[in-house]
Design a protein around this motif. Structure first.
Motif, PDB file in Angstrom:
ATOM      1  N   GLY A   1       0.808  -1.208   0.000  1.00  0.00           N
ATOM      2  CA  GLY A   1       0.000   0.000   0.000  1.00  0.00           C
ATOM      3  C   GLY A   1       0.836   1.251   0.000  1.00  0.00           C
ATOM      4  O   GLY A   1       0.310   2.351  -0.087  1.00  0.00           O
TER       5      GLY A   1
ATOM      6  N   PHE B   1       2.736   2.672   2.359  1.00  0.00           N
ATOM      7  CA  PHE B   1       2.869   3.490   3.565  1.00  0.00           C
ATOM      8  C   PHE B   1       3.971   2.905   4.446  1.00  0.00           C
ATOM      9  O   PHE B   1       4.066   1.695   4.619  1.00  0.00           O
TER      10      PHE B   1
ATOM     11  N   LEU C   1       2.677   2.764  10.171  1.00  0.00           N
ATOM     12  CA  LEU C   1       1.320   3.018   9.673  1.00  0.00           C
ATOM     13  C   LEU C   1       0.843   1.907   8.759  1.00  0.00           C
ATOM     14  O   LEU C   1      -0.274   1.422   8.885  1.00  0.00           O
TER      15      LEU C   1
ATOM     16  N   ILE D   1       1.548  -1.810   6.269  1.00  0.00           N
ATOM     17  CA  ILE D   1       1.952  -3.199   6.489  1.00  0.00           C
ATOM     18  C   ILE D   1       3.243  -3.450   5.727  1.00  0.00           C
ATOM     19  O   ILE D   1       3.337  -3.117   4.543  1.00  0.00           O
TER      20      ILE D   1
ATOM     21  N   ASN E   1      -1.988  -8.546  10.289  1.00  0.00           N
ATOM     22  CA  ASN E   1      -1.976  -9.153   8.960  1.00  0.00           C
ATOM     23  C   ASN E   1      -1.735 -10.660   9.075  1.00  0.00           C
ATOM     24  O   ASN E   1      -2.371 -11.462   8.386  1.00  0.00           O
TER      25      ASN E   1
ATOM     26  N   VAL F   1      -4.970 -12.258  10.070  1.00  0.00           N
ATOM     27  CA  VAL F   1      -5.953 -12.377   8.980  1.00  0.00           C
ATOM     28  C   VAL F   1      -5.610 -13.574   8.090  1.00  0.00           C
ATOM     29  O   VAL F   1      -6.468 -14.404   7.769  1.00  0.00           O
TER      30      VAL F   1
ATOM     31  N   ILE G   1      -7.644 -17.178   7.292  1.00  0.00           N
ATOM     32  CA  ILE G   1      -7.984 -17.760   5.979  1.00  0.00           C
ATOM     33  C   ILE G   1      -7.502 -19.203   5.935  1.00  0.00           C
ATOM     34  O   ILE G   1      -8.209 -20.119   5.507  1.00  0.00           O
TER      35      ILE G   1
ATOM     36  N   ALA H   1      -6.661   2.089   2.752  1.00  0.00           N
ATOM     37  CA  ALA H   1      -5.357   2.596   2.315  1.00  0.00           C
ATOM     38  C   ALA H   1      -4.230   2.057   3.179  1.00  0.00           C
ATOM     39  O   ALA H   1      -3.383   1.309   2.717  1.00  0.00           O
ATOM     40  N   TYR H   2      -4.241   2.407   4.481  1.00  0.00           N
ATOM     41  CA  TYR H   2      -3.119   2.012   5.323  1.00  0.00           C
ATOM     42  C   TYR H   2      -3.057   0.499   5.504  1.00  0.00           C
ATOM     43  O   TYR H   2      -1.995  -0.087   5.569  1.00  0.00           O
ATOM     44  N   ARG H   3      -4.230  -0.124   5.628  1.00  0.00           N
ATOM     45  CA  ARG H   3      -4.247  -1.576   5.837  1.00  0.00           C
ATOM     46  C   ARG H   3      -5.130  -2.258   4.802  1.00  0.00           C
ATOM     47  O   ARG H   3      -5.937  -3.130   5.135  1.00  0.00           O
TER      48      ARG H   3
ATOM     49  N   LEU I   1      -4.412  -4.451   2.624  1.00  0.00           N
ATOM     50  CA  LEU I   1      -4.157  -5.882   2.493  1.00  0.00           C
ATOM     51  C   LEU I   1      -4.985  -6.678   3.498  1.00  0.00           C
ATOM     52  O   LEU I   1      -5.467  -7.762   3.189  1.00  0.00           O
ATOM     53  N   ASP I   2      -5.163  -6.107   4.704  1.00  0.00           N
ATOM     54  CA  ASP I   2      -5.998  -6.791   5.700  1.00  0.00           C
ATOM     55  C   ASP I   2      -7.432  -6.916   5.210  1.00  0.00           C
ATOM     56  O   ASP I   2      -8.092  -7.918   5.444  1.00  0.00           O
TER      57      ASP I   2
ATOM     58  N   GLY J   1      -7.730  -9.591   2.913  1.00  0.00           N
ATOM     59  CA  GLY J   1      -7.741 -10.817   3.701  1.00  0.00           C
ATOM     60  C   GLY J   1      -9.114 -11.101   4.284  1.00  0.00           C
ATOM     61  O   GLY J   1      -9.593 -12.233   4.247  1.00  0.00           O
ATOM     62  N   GLU J   2      -9.781 -10.053   4.817  1.00  0.00           N
ATOM     63  CA  GLU J   2     -11.114 -10.246   5.387  1.00  0.00           C
ATOM     64  C   GLU J   2     -12.081 -10.756   4.327  1.00  0.00           C
ATOM     65  O   GLU J   2     -12.883 -11.661   4.562  1.00  0.00           O
TER      66      GLU J   2
ATOM     67  N   LEU K   1     -11.316 -12.450   1.771  1.00  0.00           N
ATOM     68  CA  LEU K   1     -10.969 -13.823   1.433  1.00  0.00           C
ATOM     69  C   LEU K   1     -11.444 -14.799   2.511  1.00  0.00           C
ATOM     70  O   LEU K   1     -11.802 -15.933   2.208  1.00  0.00           O
ATOM     71  N   ILE K   2     -11.463 -14.352   3.785  1.00  0.00           N
ATOM     72  CA  ILE K   2     -11.986 -15.231   4.837  1.00  0.00           C
ATOM     73  C   ILE K   2     -13.449 -15.552   4.545  1.00  0.00           C
ATOM     74  O   ILE K   2     -13.881 -16.705   4.578  1.00  0.00           O
TER      75      ILE K   2
ATOM     76  N   PHE L   1       1.811  -2.683  -4.084  1.00  0.00           N
ATOM     77  CA  PHE L   1       0.525  -3.371  -4.161  1.00  0.00           C
ATOM     78  C   PHE L   1      -0.511  -2.617  -3.342  1.00  0.00           C
ATOM     79  O   PHE L   1      -0.262  -2.224  -2.210  1.00  0.00           O
ATOM     80  N   LEU L   2      -1.699  -2.409  -3.943  1.00  0.00           N
ATOM     81  CA  LEU L   2      -2.839  -1.778  -3.270  1.00  0.00           C
ATOM     82  C   LEU L   2      -2.588  -0.337  -2.819  1.00  0.00           C
ATOM     83  O   LEU L   2      -3.275   0.169  -1.941  1.00  0.00           O
TER      84      LEU L   2
END
Lengths: 486, 233
Positions: free
Chosen positions: A62, A64, A68, A70, A125, A128, A132, B59-61, B63-64, B67-68, B70-71, B189-190
């Motif tokens: 992302g 950042f 802040l 990941i 992360n 999460v 999955i 934005a900041y997270r 990717l999470d 992931g959510e 995808l769960i 990414f993202l």
């Protein structure tokens, strides 16, 4: 850095696209998922050589910077477990034609999330992706058609897993309350001051219980024998062989980055030792071959936990060696017993109808016990050296390991004697079809190759352990504000 | 009470006491790292969302959030696989004939009337996720309700799973594709694409509303499919 992102994005994209491909191009669909895994394997190997040349790398998801956003951290330790996962799942595809759409999708999701978890440098992360992985494995264990026992086992797995996941989340929440950050490298900076107290160690214990459900650690591994007795064999090989090692990898990362120099290793040592002792006694007592393998798998993971709890590089080397060895040997054993379920005494004289399978079984079990030229011996030797050098409480751990190795020898040799007994002329076992033997034979070749190249591999392992133990490089790579000296 | 029940009770009591003693030692008030304050200060300029929560989620997270999604996706595949084993046998034997009757004129008409309103509300919540409270997950749940309520009034009718799966797959693919476009364009990414714009305007925050749209459609299609599967099983 496109490679690591593709490693995660490709399996997920594949899982989304697969239903569309299945609807329109059935012939291509059977090859779609293995192709994704092969591509990923190539990327992972390329990354491995990249890391060998320029050292560990990091990237920002992302865009950042660390506290802040990941961050991801790519080093040999994570890549080794990813390559094991990819190569292992690929070998399980061999000889299994025409799988169902949902199984393929769940396997791809498992692979993608496992990869993400291994590379991620952020606690939430990791949670999460762990989730999955957990949900995909509940689904896969229930994928056997018309089998009530398999559903019941999978439900038990789901309940234990849900308890574990909430424990993991609780541990992460405690860490966030104590420090105010989730980034592993930021935590590594703050940890000595904030996390080494009682509350911080309690958080570690909670996370250990949560991750331990997948890593088959003591007290939360009650689902293992049930699931291994009834679930599809390829799923078990995947879970016991590779997924459990990924959970162990996260435990190691936490121990190295957050709890180096604290008493956390004692908690891991305790769980590992109890798991080893209980599982090996249970294996000696069990009669069903699948359950014996399940208990042996729990015992081996206890052994790996003991190895990782030894502070310093020696423990890391031993743990990684044991984990890699178990990831090669155990799936092969699982694949062999696909048609050999039931009481182990049924196997008497099996060498007559299935010579190749019997020989593979013998070599794999001898390696698990730790008989000299085989890789299992070197892994256990490393563990002994590391434990005796560390001294103190680890001397007792070594005594325990010697004792359990004796038990292991007893039950494996008991089964092998049945296999090679020639009194029985009409053994009541099924012959495994040749194509089912392919993956196991491949793993045997791999095991023998490893035992021939033990010198090179131990050099690589020493290198890897040195880099994995190097917390400062990790922080420098992933925490930009640390570089500017803030 | 059996010994098993008592031991479970003792375990729960012990766990509760342990948690209470841990929580008493937690420093709740101090802000140790300033991450929250940083995000509060930076998000409107850096990302362009008036709703700060959205800036964290997408934005900041981001990717999470993937992931959510995808769960939920994984859970719906797994549940679909388990539930789809023998739908015909189960509906005949378990449900019986009586429950297959339609719900009657009043409920049917009300459900039909509700559908467009629910659709509009859901889409509004999804599309305004970056400026007002709400977003893809909440709006998606409302979208799912819009499709599921009419089904409840007509128990005999089968849901069209194909359409739901198609929407689900396309939404998931577009979420990852937006991430991959950012990877090739901006190198990460993202990463948020486009200009942040004026916080509070409908057309602001770059590509984040698109991500929320994909999230909303995916959650809606998935929940509707899952609820219909549970009903049919």
């Amino acid at each position: 850095m496109i490679g690591p992102v593709l490693l995660i994005a490709l399996p997920f994209l594949g899982a989304f696209l697969l239903p569309l491909v299945y609807q329109h191009y059935l012939r291509a669909a059977y090859w779609a998922a293995p192709m994704v895994v092969i591509t990923n394997l190539i990327i992972a190997l390329a990354l491995w050589f990249g890391v060998s040349m320029v050292g560990p790398q990091s990237l920002l998801m992302g865009g950042f910077a660390a506290p802040l956003g990941i961050t991801y951290y790519i080093d040999h330790l994570a890549l080794l477990f990813i390559i094991l996962l990819l190569a292992g799942s690929l070998s399980l595809w061999l000889g299994a034609w025409h799988r169902r759409l949902q199984e393929e999708m769940l396997t791809l999701l498992l692979i993608g999330s496992g990869t993400g978890m291994a590379l991620s440098g952020d606690l939430f992360n990791i949670y999460v992706f762990f989730e999955i992985m957990a949900v995909a494995s509940y689904g896969l264990t229930a994928s056997r058609r018309h089998c009530g026992q398999s559903f019941a086992a999978s439900l038990r797995f789901l309940i234990v897993g849900a308890l574990g996941s909430s424990m993991l989340l609780l541990g992460i929440a405690l860490i966030y309350a104590l420090t105010g950050t989730l980034n592993l490298s930021h935590l590594a900076v703050l940890a000595p001051e904030l996390l080494h107290g009682t509350t911080g160690l309690a958080a570690f214990a909670f996370m250990l219980i949560g991750l331990g459900v997948k890593a088959e650690l003591f007290a939360v591994n009650t689902w293992v024998p049930e699931v291994y007795a009834h679930a599809p064999i390829r799923v078990i090989a995947l879970l016991g062989g590779f997924v459990s090692k990924l959970a162990m990898l996260i435990i190691v990362r936490l121990l190295l980055l957050l709890y180096a120099g604290s008493d956390a290793y004692l908690i891991l040592l305790g769980f590992g030792a109890l798991g080893l002792l209980t599982a090996e006694f249970a294996a000696l007592h069990a009669t069903d071959l699948r359950r014996i393998l399940a208990y042996s798998s729990m015992g081996q993971l206890g052994l790996i936990a003991i190895a990782f709890s030894i502070p310093g590089e020696a423990g890391l080397i031993a743990g990684v060696a044991l984990a890699a060895h178990h990831a090669v040997a155990k799936p092969a054993l699982f694949l062999l017993i696909e048609n050999w379920g039931g009481h182990w005494q049924k196997l008497s004289g099996a060498v007559k109808v299935a010579p190749l399978a019997s020989v593979i079984f013998l070599i794999m079990t001898l390696s698990l016990i730790g008989v000299p030229p085989l890789p299992g011996f070197w892994a256990k030797l490393l563990l002994f050296q590391a434990g005796l050098t560390a001294g103190g409480i680890f001397n007792w751990a070594i005594v325990l390991i010697v004792l359990t190795t004796l038990i292991e020898t007893a039950y494996w040799l008991r089964i092998n004697r049945q296999l090679f007994q020639s009194e029985n002329n009409q053994p009541p076992v099924n012959i495994p079809p040749d194509r089912e033997l392919w993956p196991a034979a491949l793993l045997l070749v791999l095991l023998l190759l490893i035992s021939l190249n033990i010198g090179t591999i131990s050099d690589e392992l020493t290198q890897m352990a040195y880099h994995a133990n190097d917390t400062e490089t990790y922080i420098k790579h992933t925490l930009p504000m640390w570089q500017t000296g803030e | 009470m059996k010994a098993r029940h008592i031991s479970s009770l003792l375990f729960l009591l012990g766990l509760g006491l342990l948690l209470i003693s841990i929580f008493q030692n937690l420093p709740y008030s101090n802000n140790l790292t300033g991450i929250g304050a940083n995000i509060n200060a930076q998000a409107p300029q850096q990302v362009g969302t008036a709703n700060i929560v959205t800036s964290v989620i997408l934005a900041y997270r981001g990717l999470d959030t993937l992931g959510e999604l995808l769960i939920l996706f994984t859970a719906s595949i797994a549940a679909g696989m388990v539930l789809a084993y023998n739908p015909d046998e189960l509906t005949d034997s378990v449900l019986g004939k009586q429950q297959q009757q339609p719900a009657g004129f009043i409920l049917q008409t009300a459900a039909d009337l509700l559908m467009p309103f629910l659709l509009i509300t859901g889409m509004y919540i999804i599309l305004h996720g970056h400026i007002t409270p709400g977003g893809g997950f909440q709006g998606g749940a409302i979208l799912a309700a819009a499709f599921f309520i009419p089904l409840l009034t007509l128990p005999g009718k089968r849901m069209d799973y194909q359409l739901g799966s198609l929407l689900e797959a396309l939404a998931g693919i577009s979420f990852i594709s937006i991430g991959l476009i950012a990877l090739f364009w901006k190198g990460q990414f993202l990463a948020p694409l486009g200009e942040p714009g004026v916080p509070g305007a409908l057309l602001s925050a770059g590509s984040l509303p698109l991500l929320y749209l994909a999230t909303g459609i995916k959650v809606g299609a998935e929940l509707a499919n899952l609820l219909a599967r549970l009903r049919d099983a």
